[in-house]
Write a protein that holds these residues in place. Sequence first.
Motif, PDB file in Angstrom:
ATOM      1  N   TYR A 193       0.808  -1.232   0.000  1.00  0.00           N
ATOM      2  CA  TYR A 193       0.000   0.000   0.000  1.00  0.00           C
ATOM      3  C   TYR A 193       0.833   1.270   0.000  1.00  0.00           C
ATOM      4  CZ  TYR A 193       1.152  -1.320   4.766  1.00  0.00           C
ATOM      5  OH  TYR A 193       1.835  -1.755   5.871  1.00  0.00           O
ATOM      6  N   GLN A 218      10.342   9.656  12.258  1.00  0.00           N
ATOM      7  CA  GLN A 218       9.772   8.551  11.484  1.00  0.00           C
ATOM      8  C   GLN A 218      10.596   8.276  10.230  1.00  0.00           C
ATOM      9  OE1 GLN A 218       5.900   8.739   9.149  1.00  0.00           O
ATOM     10  NE2 GLN A 218       5.225   7.568  10.919  1.00  0.00           N
ATOM     11  N   ALA A 219      10.625   7.032   9.808  1.00  0.00           N
ATOM     12  CA  ALA A 219      11.355   6.669   8.583  1.00  0.00           C
ATOM     13  C   ALA A 219      10.874   5.318   8.071  1.00  0.00           C
ATOM     14  CB  ALA A 219      12.859   6.586   8.876  1.00  0.00           C
ATOM     15  N   GLY A 220      11.338   4.977   6.877  1.00  0.00           N
ATOM     16  CA  GLY A 220      11.162   3.610   6.408  1.00  0.00           C
ATOM     17  C   GLY A 220      11.885   2.668   7.369  1.00  0.00           C
ATOM     18  N   SER A 253       9.307   6.109  15.233  1.00  0.00           N
ATOM     19  CA  SER A 253       8.433   5.315  14.362  1.00  0.00           C
ATOM     20  C   SER A 253       9.323   4.800  13.239  1.00  0.00           C
ATOM     21  CB  SER A 253       7.296   6.214  13.846  1.00  0.00           C
ATOM     22  OG  SER A 253       6.495   5.517  12.932  1.00  0.00           O
ATOM     23  N   ARG A 273       2.315   0.645  13.948  1.00  0.00           N
ATOM     24  CA  ARG A 273       0.938   0.240  13.643  1.00  0.00           C
ATOM     25  C   ARG A 273       0.874  -1.231  13.274  1.00  0.00           C
ATOM     26  NH1 ARG A 273      -1.799   4.689   9.692  1.00  0.00           N
ATOM     27  NH2 ARG A 273      -1.893   6.463  11.132  1.00  0.00           N
ATOM     28  N   GLU A 296      -1.483  -2.212  11.510  1.00  0.00           N
ATOM     29  CA  GLU A 296      -2.121  -2.002  10.187  1.00  0.00           C
ATOM     30  C   GLU A 296      -3.508  -2.641  10.083  1.00  0.00           C
ATOM     31  OE1 GLU A 296      -0.416   0.212   8.984  1.00  0.00           O
ATOM     32  OE2 GLU A 296       1.706  -0.204   9.165  1.00  0.00           O
ATOM     33  N   ARG A 331       5.513  -8.669  13.885  1.00  0.00           N
ATOM     34  CA  ARG A 331       5.070  -7.303  14.225  1.00  0.00           C
ATOM     35  C   ARG A 331       4.405  -7.306  15.613  1.00  0.00           C
ATOM     36  NH1 ARG A 331       5.736  -2.974  10.916  1.00  0.00           N
ATOM     37  NH2 ARG A 331       4.402  -1.181  11.266  1.00  0.00           N
ATOM     38  N   MET A 385      -4.997   1.043   9.454  1.00  0.00           N
ATOM     39  CA  MET A 385      -5.576   1.835   8.367  1.00  0.00           C
ATOM     40  C   MET A 385      -7.044   1.429   8.224  1.00  0.00           C
ATOM     41  SD  MET A 385      -2.590   1.867   5.506  1.00  0.00           S
ATOM     42  CE  MET A 385      -2.008   0.223   5.837  1.00  0.00           C
ATOM     43  N   PRO A 404      -7.517   6.905   7.488  1.00  0.00           N
ATOM     44  CA  PRO A 404      -8.052   6.209   6.312  1.00  0.00           C
ATOM     45  C   PRO A 404      -6.925   5.713   5.413  1.00  0.00           C
ATOM     46  CG  PRO A 404      -8.303   8.610   6.089  1.00  0.00           C
ATOM     47  CD  PRO A 404      -7.814   8.355   7.494  1.00  0.00           C
ATOM     48  N   TYR A 405      -7.136   4.567   4.800  1.00  0.00           N
ATOM     49  CA  TYR A 405      -6.234   4.106   3.739  1.00  0.00           C
ATOM     50  C   TYR A 405      -6.454   5.018   2.527  1.00  0.00           C
ATOM     51  CZ  TYR A 405      -5.040   1.552  -0.483  1.00  0.00           C
ATOM     52  OH  TYR A 405      -4.567   1.222  -1.720  1.00  0.00           O
ATOM     53  N   ILE A 406      -5.341   5.465   1.934  1.00  0.00           N
ATOM     54  CA  ILE A 406      -5.421   6.312   0.738  1.00  0.00           C
ATOM     55  C   ILE A 406      -4.557   5.668  -0.336  1.00  0.00           C
ATOM     56  CG2 ILE A 406      -5.040   8.627  -0.205  1.00  0.00           C
ATOM     57  CD1 ILE A 406      -5.147   9.707   2.670  1.00  0.00           C
ATOM     58  N   TYR A 414       8.509  11.792   0.442  1.00  0.00           N
ATOM     59  CA  TYR A 414       7.985  10.955   1.530  1.00  0.00           C
ATOM     60  C   TYR A 414       6.469  10.835   1.348  1.00  0.00           C
ATOM     61  CZ  TYR A 414       8.051   8.765   6.138  1.00  0.00           C
ATOM     62  OH  TYR A 414       7.964   7.853   7.172  1.00  0.00           O
ATOM     63  N   LEU A 451       3.694   8.563   1.213  1.00  0.00           N
ATOM     64  CA  LEU A 451       3.212   7.215   1.491  1.00  0.00           C
ATOM     65  C   LEU A 451       1.950   6.955   0.672  1.00  0.00           C
ATOM     66  CD1 LEU A 451       3.555   7.308   5.381  1.00  0.00           C
ATOM     67  CD2 LEU A 451       5.251   6.651   3.712  1.00  0.00           C
ATOM     68  N   TYR A 452       1.207   8.034   0.377  1.00  0.00           N
ATOM     69  CA  TYR A 452      -0.033   7.921  -0.400  1.00  0.00           C
ATOM     70  C   TYR A 452      -0.180   9.184  -1.239  1.00  0.00           C
ATOM     71  CZ  TYR A 452      -1.137  10.274   3.983  1.00  0.00           C
ATOM     72  OH  TYR A 452      -1.095  11.102   5.080  1.00  0.00           O
TER      73      TYR A 452
HETATM   74  N1  SAH Z   1       8.144   2.404   8.222  1.00  0.00           N
HETATM   75  C1  SAH Z   1       7.475   2.579   9.457  1.00  0.00           C
HETATM   76  C2  SAH Z   1       6.988   3.996   9.687  1.00  0.00           C
HETATM   77  C3  SAH Z   1       6.590   4.783   8.466  1.00  0.00           C
HETATM   78  S1  SAH Z   1       5.120   4.278   7.653  1.00  0.00           S
HETATM   79  C4  SAH Z   1       6.332   1.595   9.587  1.00  0.00           C
HETATM   80  O1  SAH Z   1       5.855   1.118   8.572  1.00  0.00           O
HETATM   81  O2  SAH Z   1       5.950   1.319  10.724  1.00  0.00           O
HETATM   82  C5  SAH Z   1       3.886   4.901   8.799  1.00  0.00           C
HETATM   83  C6  SAH Z   1       2.477   4.467   8.521  1.00  0.00           C
HETATM   84  O3  SAH Z   1       1.993   5.035   7.310  1.00  0.00           O
HETATM   85  C7  SAH Z   1       2.259   2.992   8.322  1.00  0.00           C
HETATM   86  O4  SAH Z   1       2.217   2.315   9.553  1.00  0.00           O
HETATM   87  C8  SAH Z   1       0.917   2.962   7.575  1.00  0.00           C
HETATM   88  O5  SAH Z   1      -0.171   2.739   8.469  1.00  0.00           O
HETATM   89  C9  SAH Z   1       0.802   4.372   6.990  1.00  0.00           C
HETATM   90  N2  SAH Z   1       0.614   4.289   5.525  1.00  0.00           N
HETATM   91  C10 SAH Z   1       1.451   3.773   4.616  1.00  0.00           C
HETATM   92  N3  SAH Z   1       0.879   3.781   3.384  1.00  0.00           N
HETATM   93  C11 SAH Z   1      -0.368   4.309   3.542  1.00  0.00           C
HETATM   94  C12 SAH Z   1      -1.458   4.558   2.663  1.00  0.00           C
HETATM   95  N4  SAH Z   1      -1.392   4.259   1.373  1.00  0.00           N
HETATM   96  N5  SAH Z   1      -2.592   5.112   3.172  1.00  0.00           N
HETATM   97  C13 SAH Z   1      -2.662   5.434   4.484  1.00  0.00           C
HETATM   98  N6  SAH Z   1      -1.684   5.205   5.366  1.00  0.00           N
HETATM   99  C14 SAH Z   1      -0.533   4.650   4.910  1.00  0.00           C
END
Ligand code: SAH
Length: 364
Positions: free
Chosen positions: A65, A102-104, A135, A158, A160, A182, A201, A231-233, A311, A313-314
């Motif tokens: 995601y 926070q980071a990957g 994080s 998370r 997730e 996890r 999410m 929300p998931y995006i 950065y 993520l979505y």
């Molecule tokens: N790499 C670490 C921290 C960064 S990601 C980890 O994964 O724990 C932080 C959060 O971003 C993830 O836990 C996830 O819940 C959220 N995330 C990632 N992709 C996303 C998406 N497409 N929509 C919404 N939240 C997202």
Amino acid sequence: MNINSILYNADFTKEELIYLLSLEGDACKPLYKRAAEIRKQYVGNAVYLRGLIEYSNVCQKNCYYCGIRSGNSVQRYTLADEEVVAAAIYAYEHNFGSLVLQAGEIASPQWTQKITSLLTKIHKETNHSLGITLSLGEQNADTLKQWKNAGASRYLLRIETSNPDLYKKLHPNDHLHSFEKRLGCLDLLRSLDYQVGTGVMLGLPFQTIGDLADDLLFFKHNDIDMCGMGPYIPHKDTPLFQYENILLTPAQRIALSINMVAMLRIMMPDINIAATTALQTLDPLGREKAIAAGANVIMPNLSPISNRKDYLLYDNKACIDENAVQCLNCLKLRVEQAGCEIAFGEQGNSLHFSRFLKINDAPL
Ligand code: SAH
Ligand code: SF4
């Protein structure tokens, strides 16, 4: 079901949770009212700030995601120590009280050492006054101990989704993406005396209302101290994007998220709950709605503006081109509109964690 008799119970059954999650429009009002009452009684109307530093987008994982998954060809960066320290000093001088780094996910002895030295520098330059949340994904006990000793007091990881079958659909099926690992890491964080934060999410493809009810029961059962739900995006360059057409609408995902925040506030009155950036991305008023429904933490972005586009993520992430001052001014107003007040200069530790410690430290 009679909503008022449910809301004034101490605990919800799964059936009641499903009923509450399904409330829409004006029918949600009693739920939000109850959450606001509980919030006032247990954590007051303070909203705590955490300056978010997106330290690096290098990641060993390939979550289906996420826009910065290892399989994506994005411009990779890791901030210089000076850039992180500058953001920390900004947070200190503007009385943020706390930071999130926070980071990957990266797991290596060099990385462990790098973060340890960064934590030491941040504390030294900010008079040891900031609360620091990490994080940084799953890590082993030695690494987490080292970071705790260097001054990190909270950790966000998370889960997730609490449904292991759904987790498998969201991640590659290998050791690096194991649900059990996890979970184990959350237990480890607790045993090392971190304030433990997790979250999920909402509105993922294949996720059911029953799954969300189970997520809330999972938080309660695991006695978490902090929660971040959003929300998931979808991100267009990810494998999960192919299911975009079966998702709930953005408005439905927002409505579910706000109901989840309100229900969690009632179930766990003294934990910290974040109003997440993802909420604001789908709805310009998303964070205020979450605050009015019981959230008490907000995370303004302090990352250098030039790195924010890397950065993602979505898609359409909010606040990627605003500087911290613009962000802070707009946040203050938003929080006040929701009937709350930003608690400048306070770390805002989870009251749930402090109570837990007091009980355990009490002489027998
Ligand atoms: N790499 C670490 C921290 C960064 S990601 C980890 O994964 O724990 C932080 C959060 O971003 C993830 O836990 C996830 O819940 C959220 N995330 C990632 N992709 C996303 C998406 N497409 N929509 C919404 N939240 C997202
Ligand atoms: Fe990496 Fe976290 Fe994104 Fe997964 S969610 S790919 S671990 S940054």
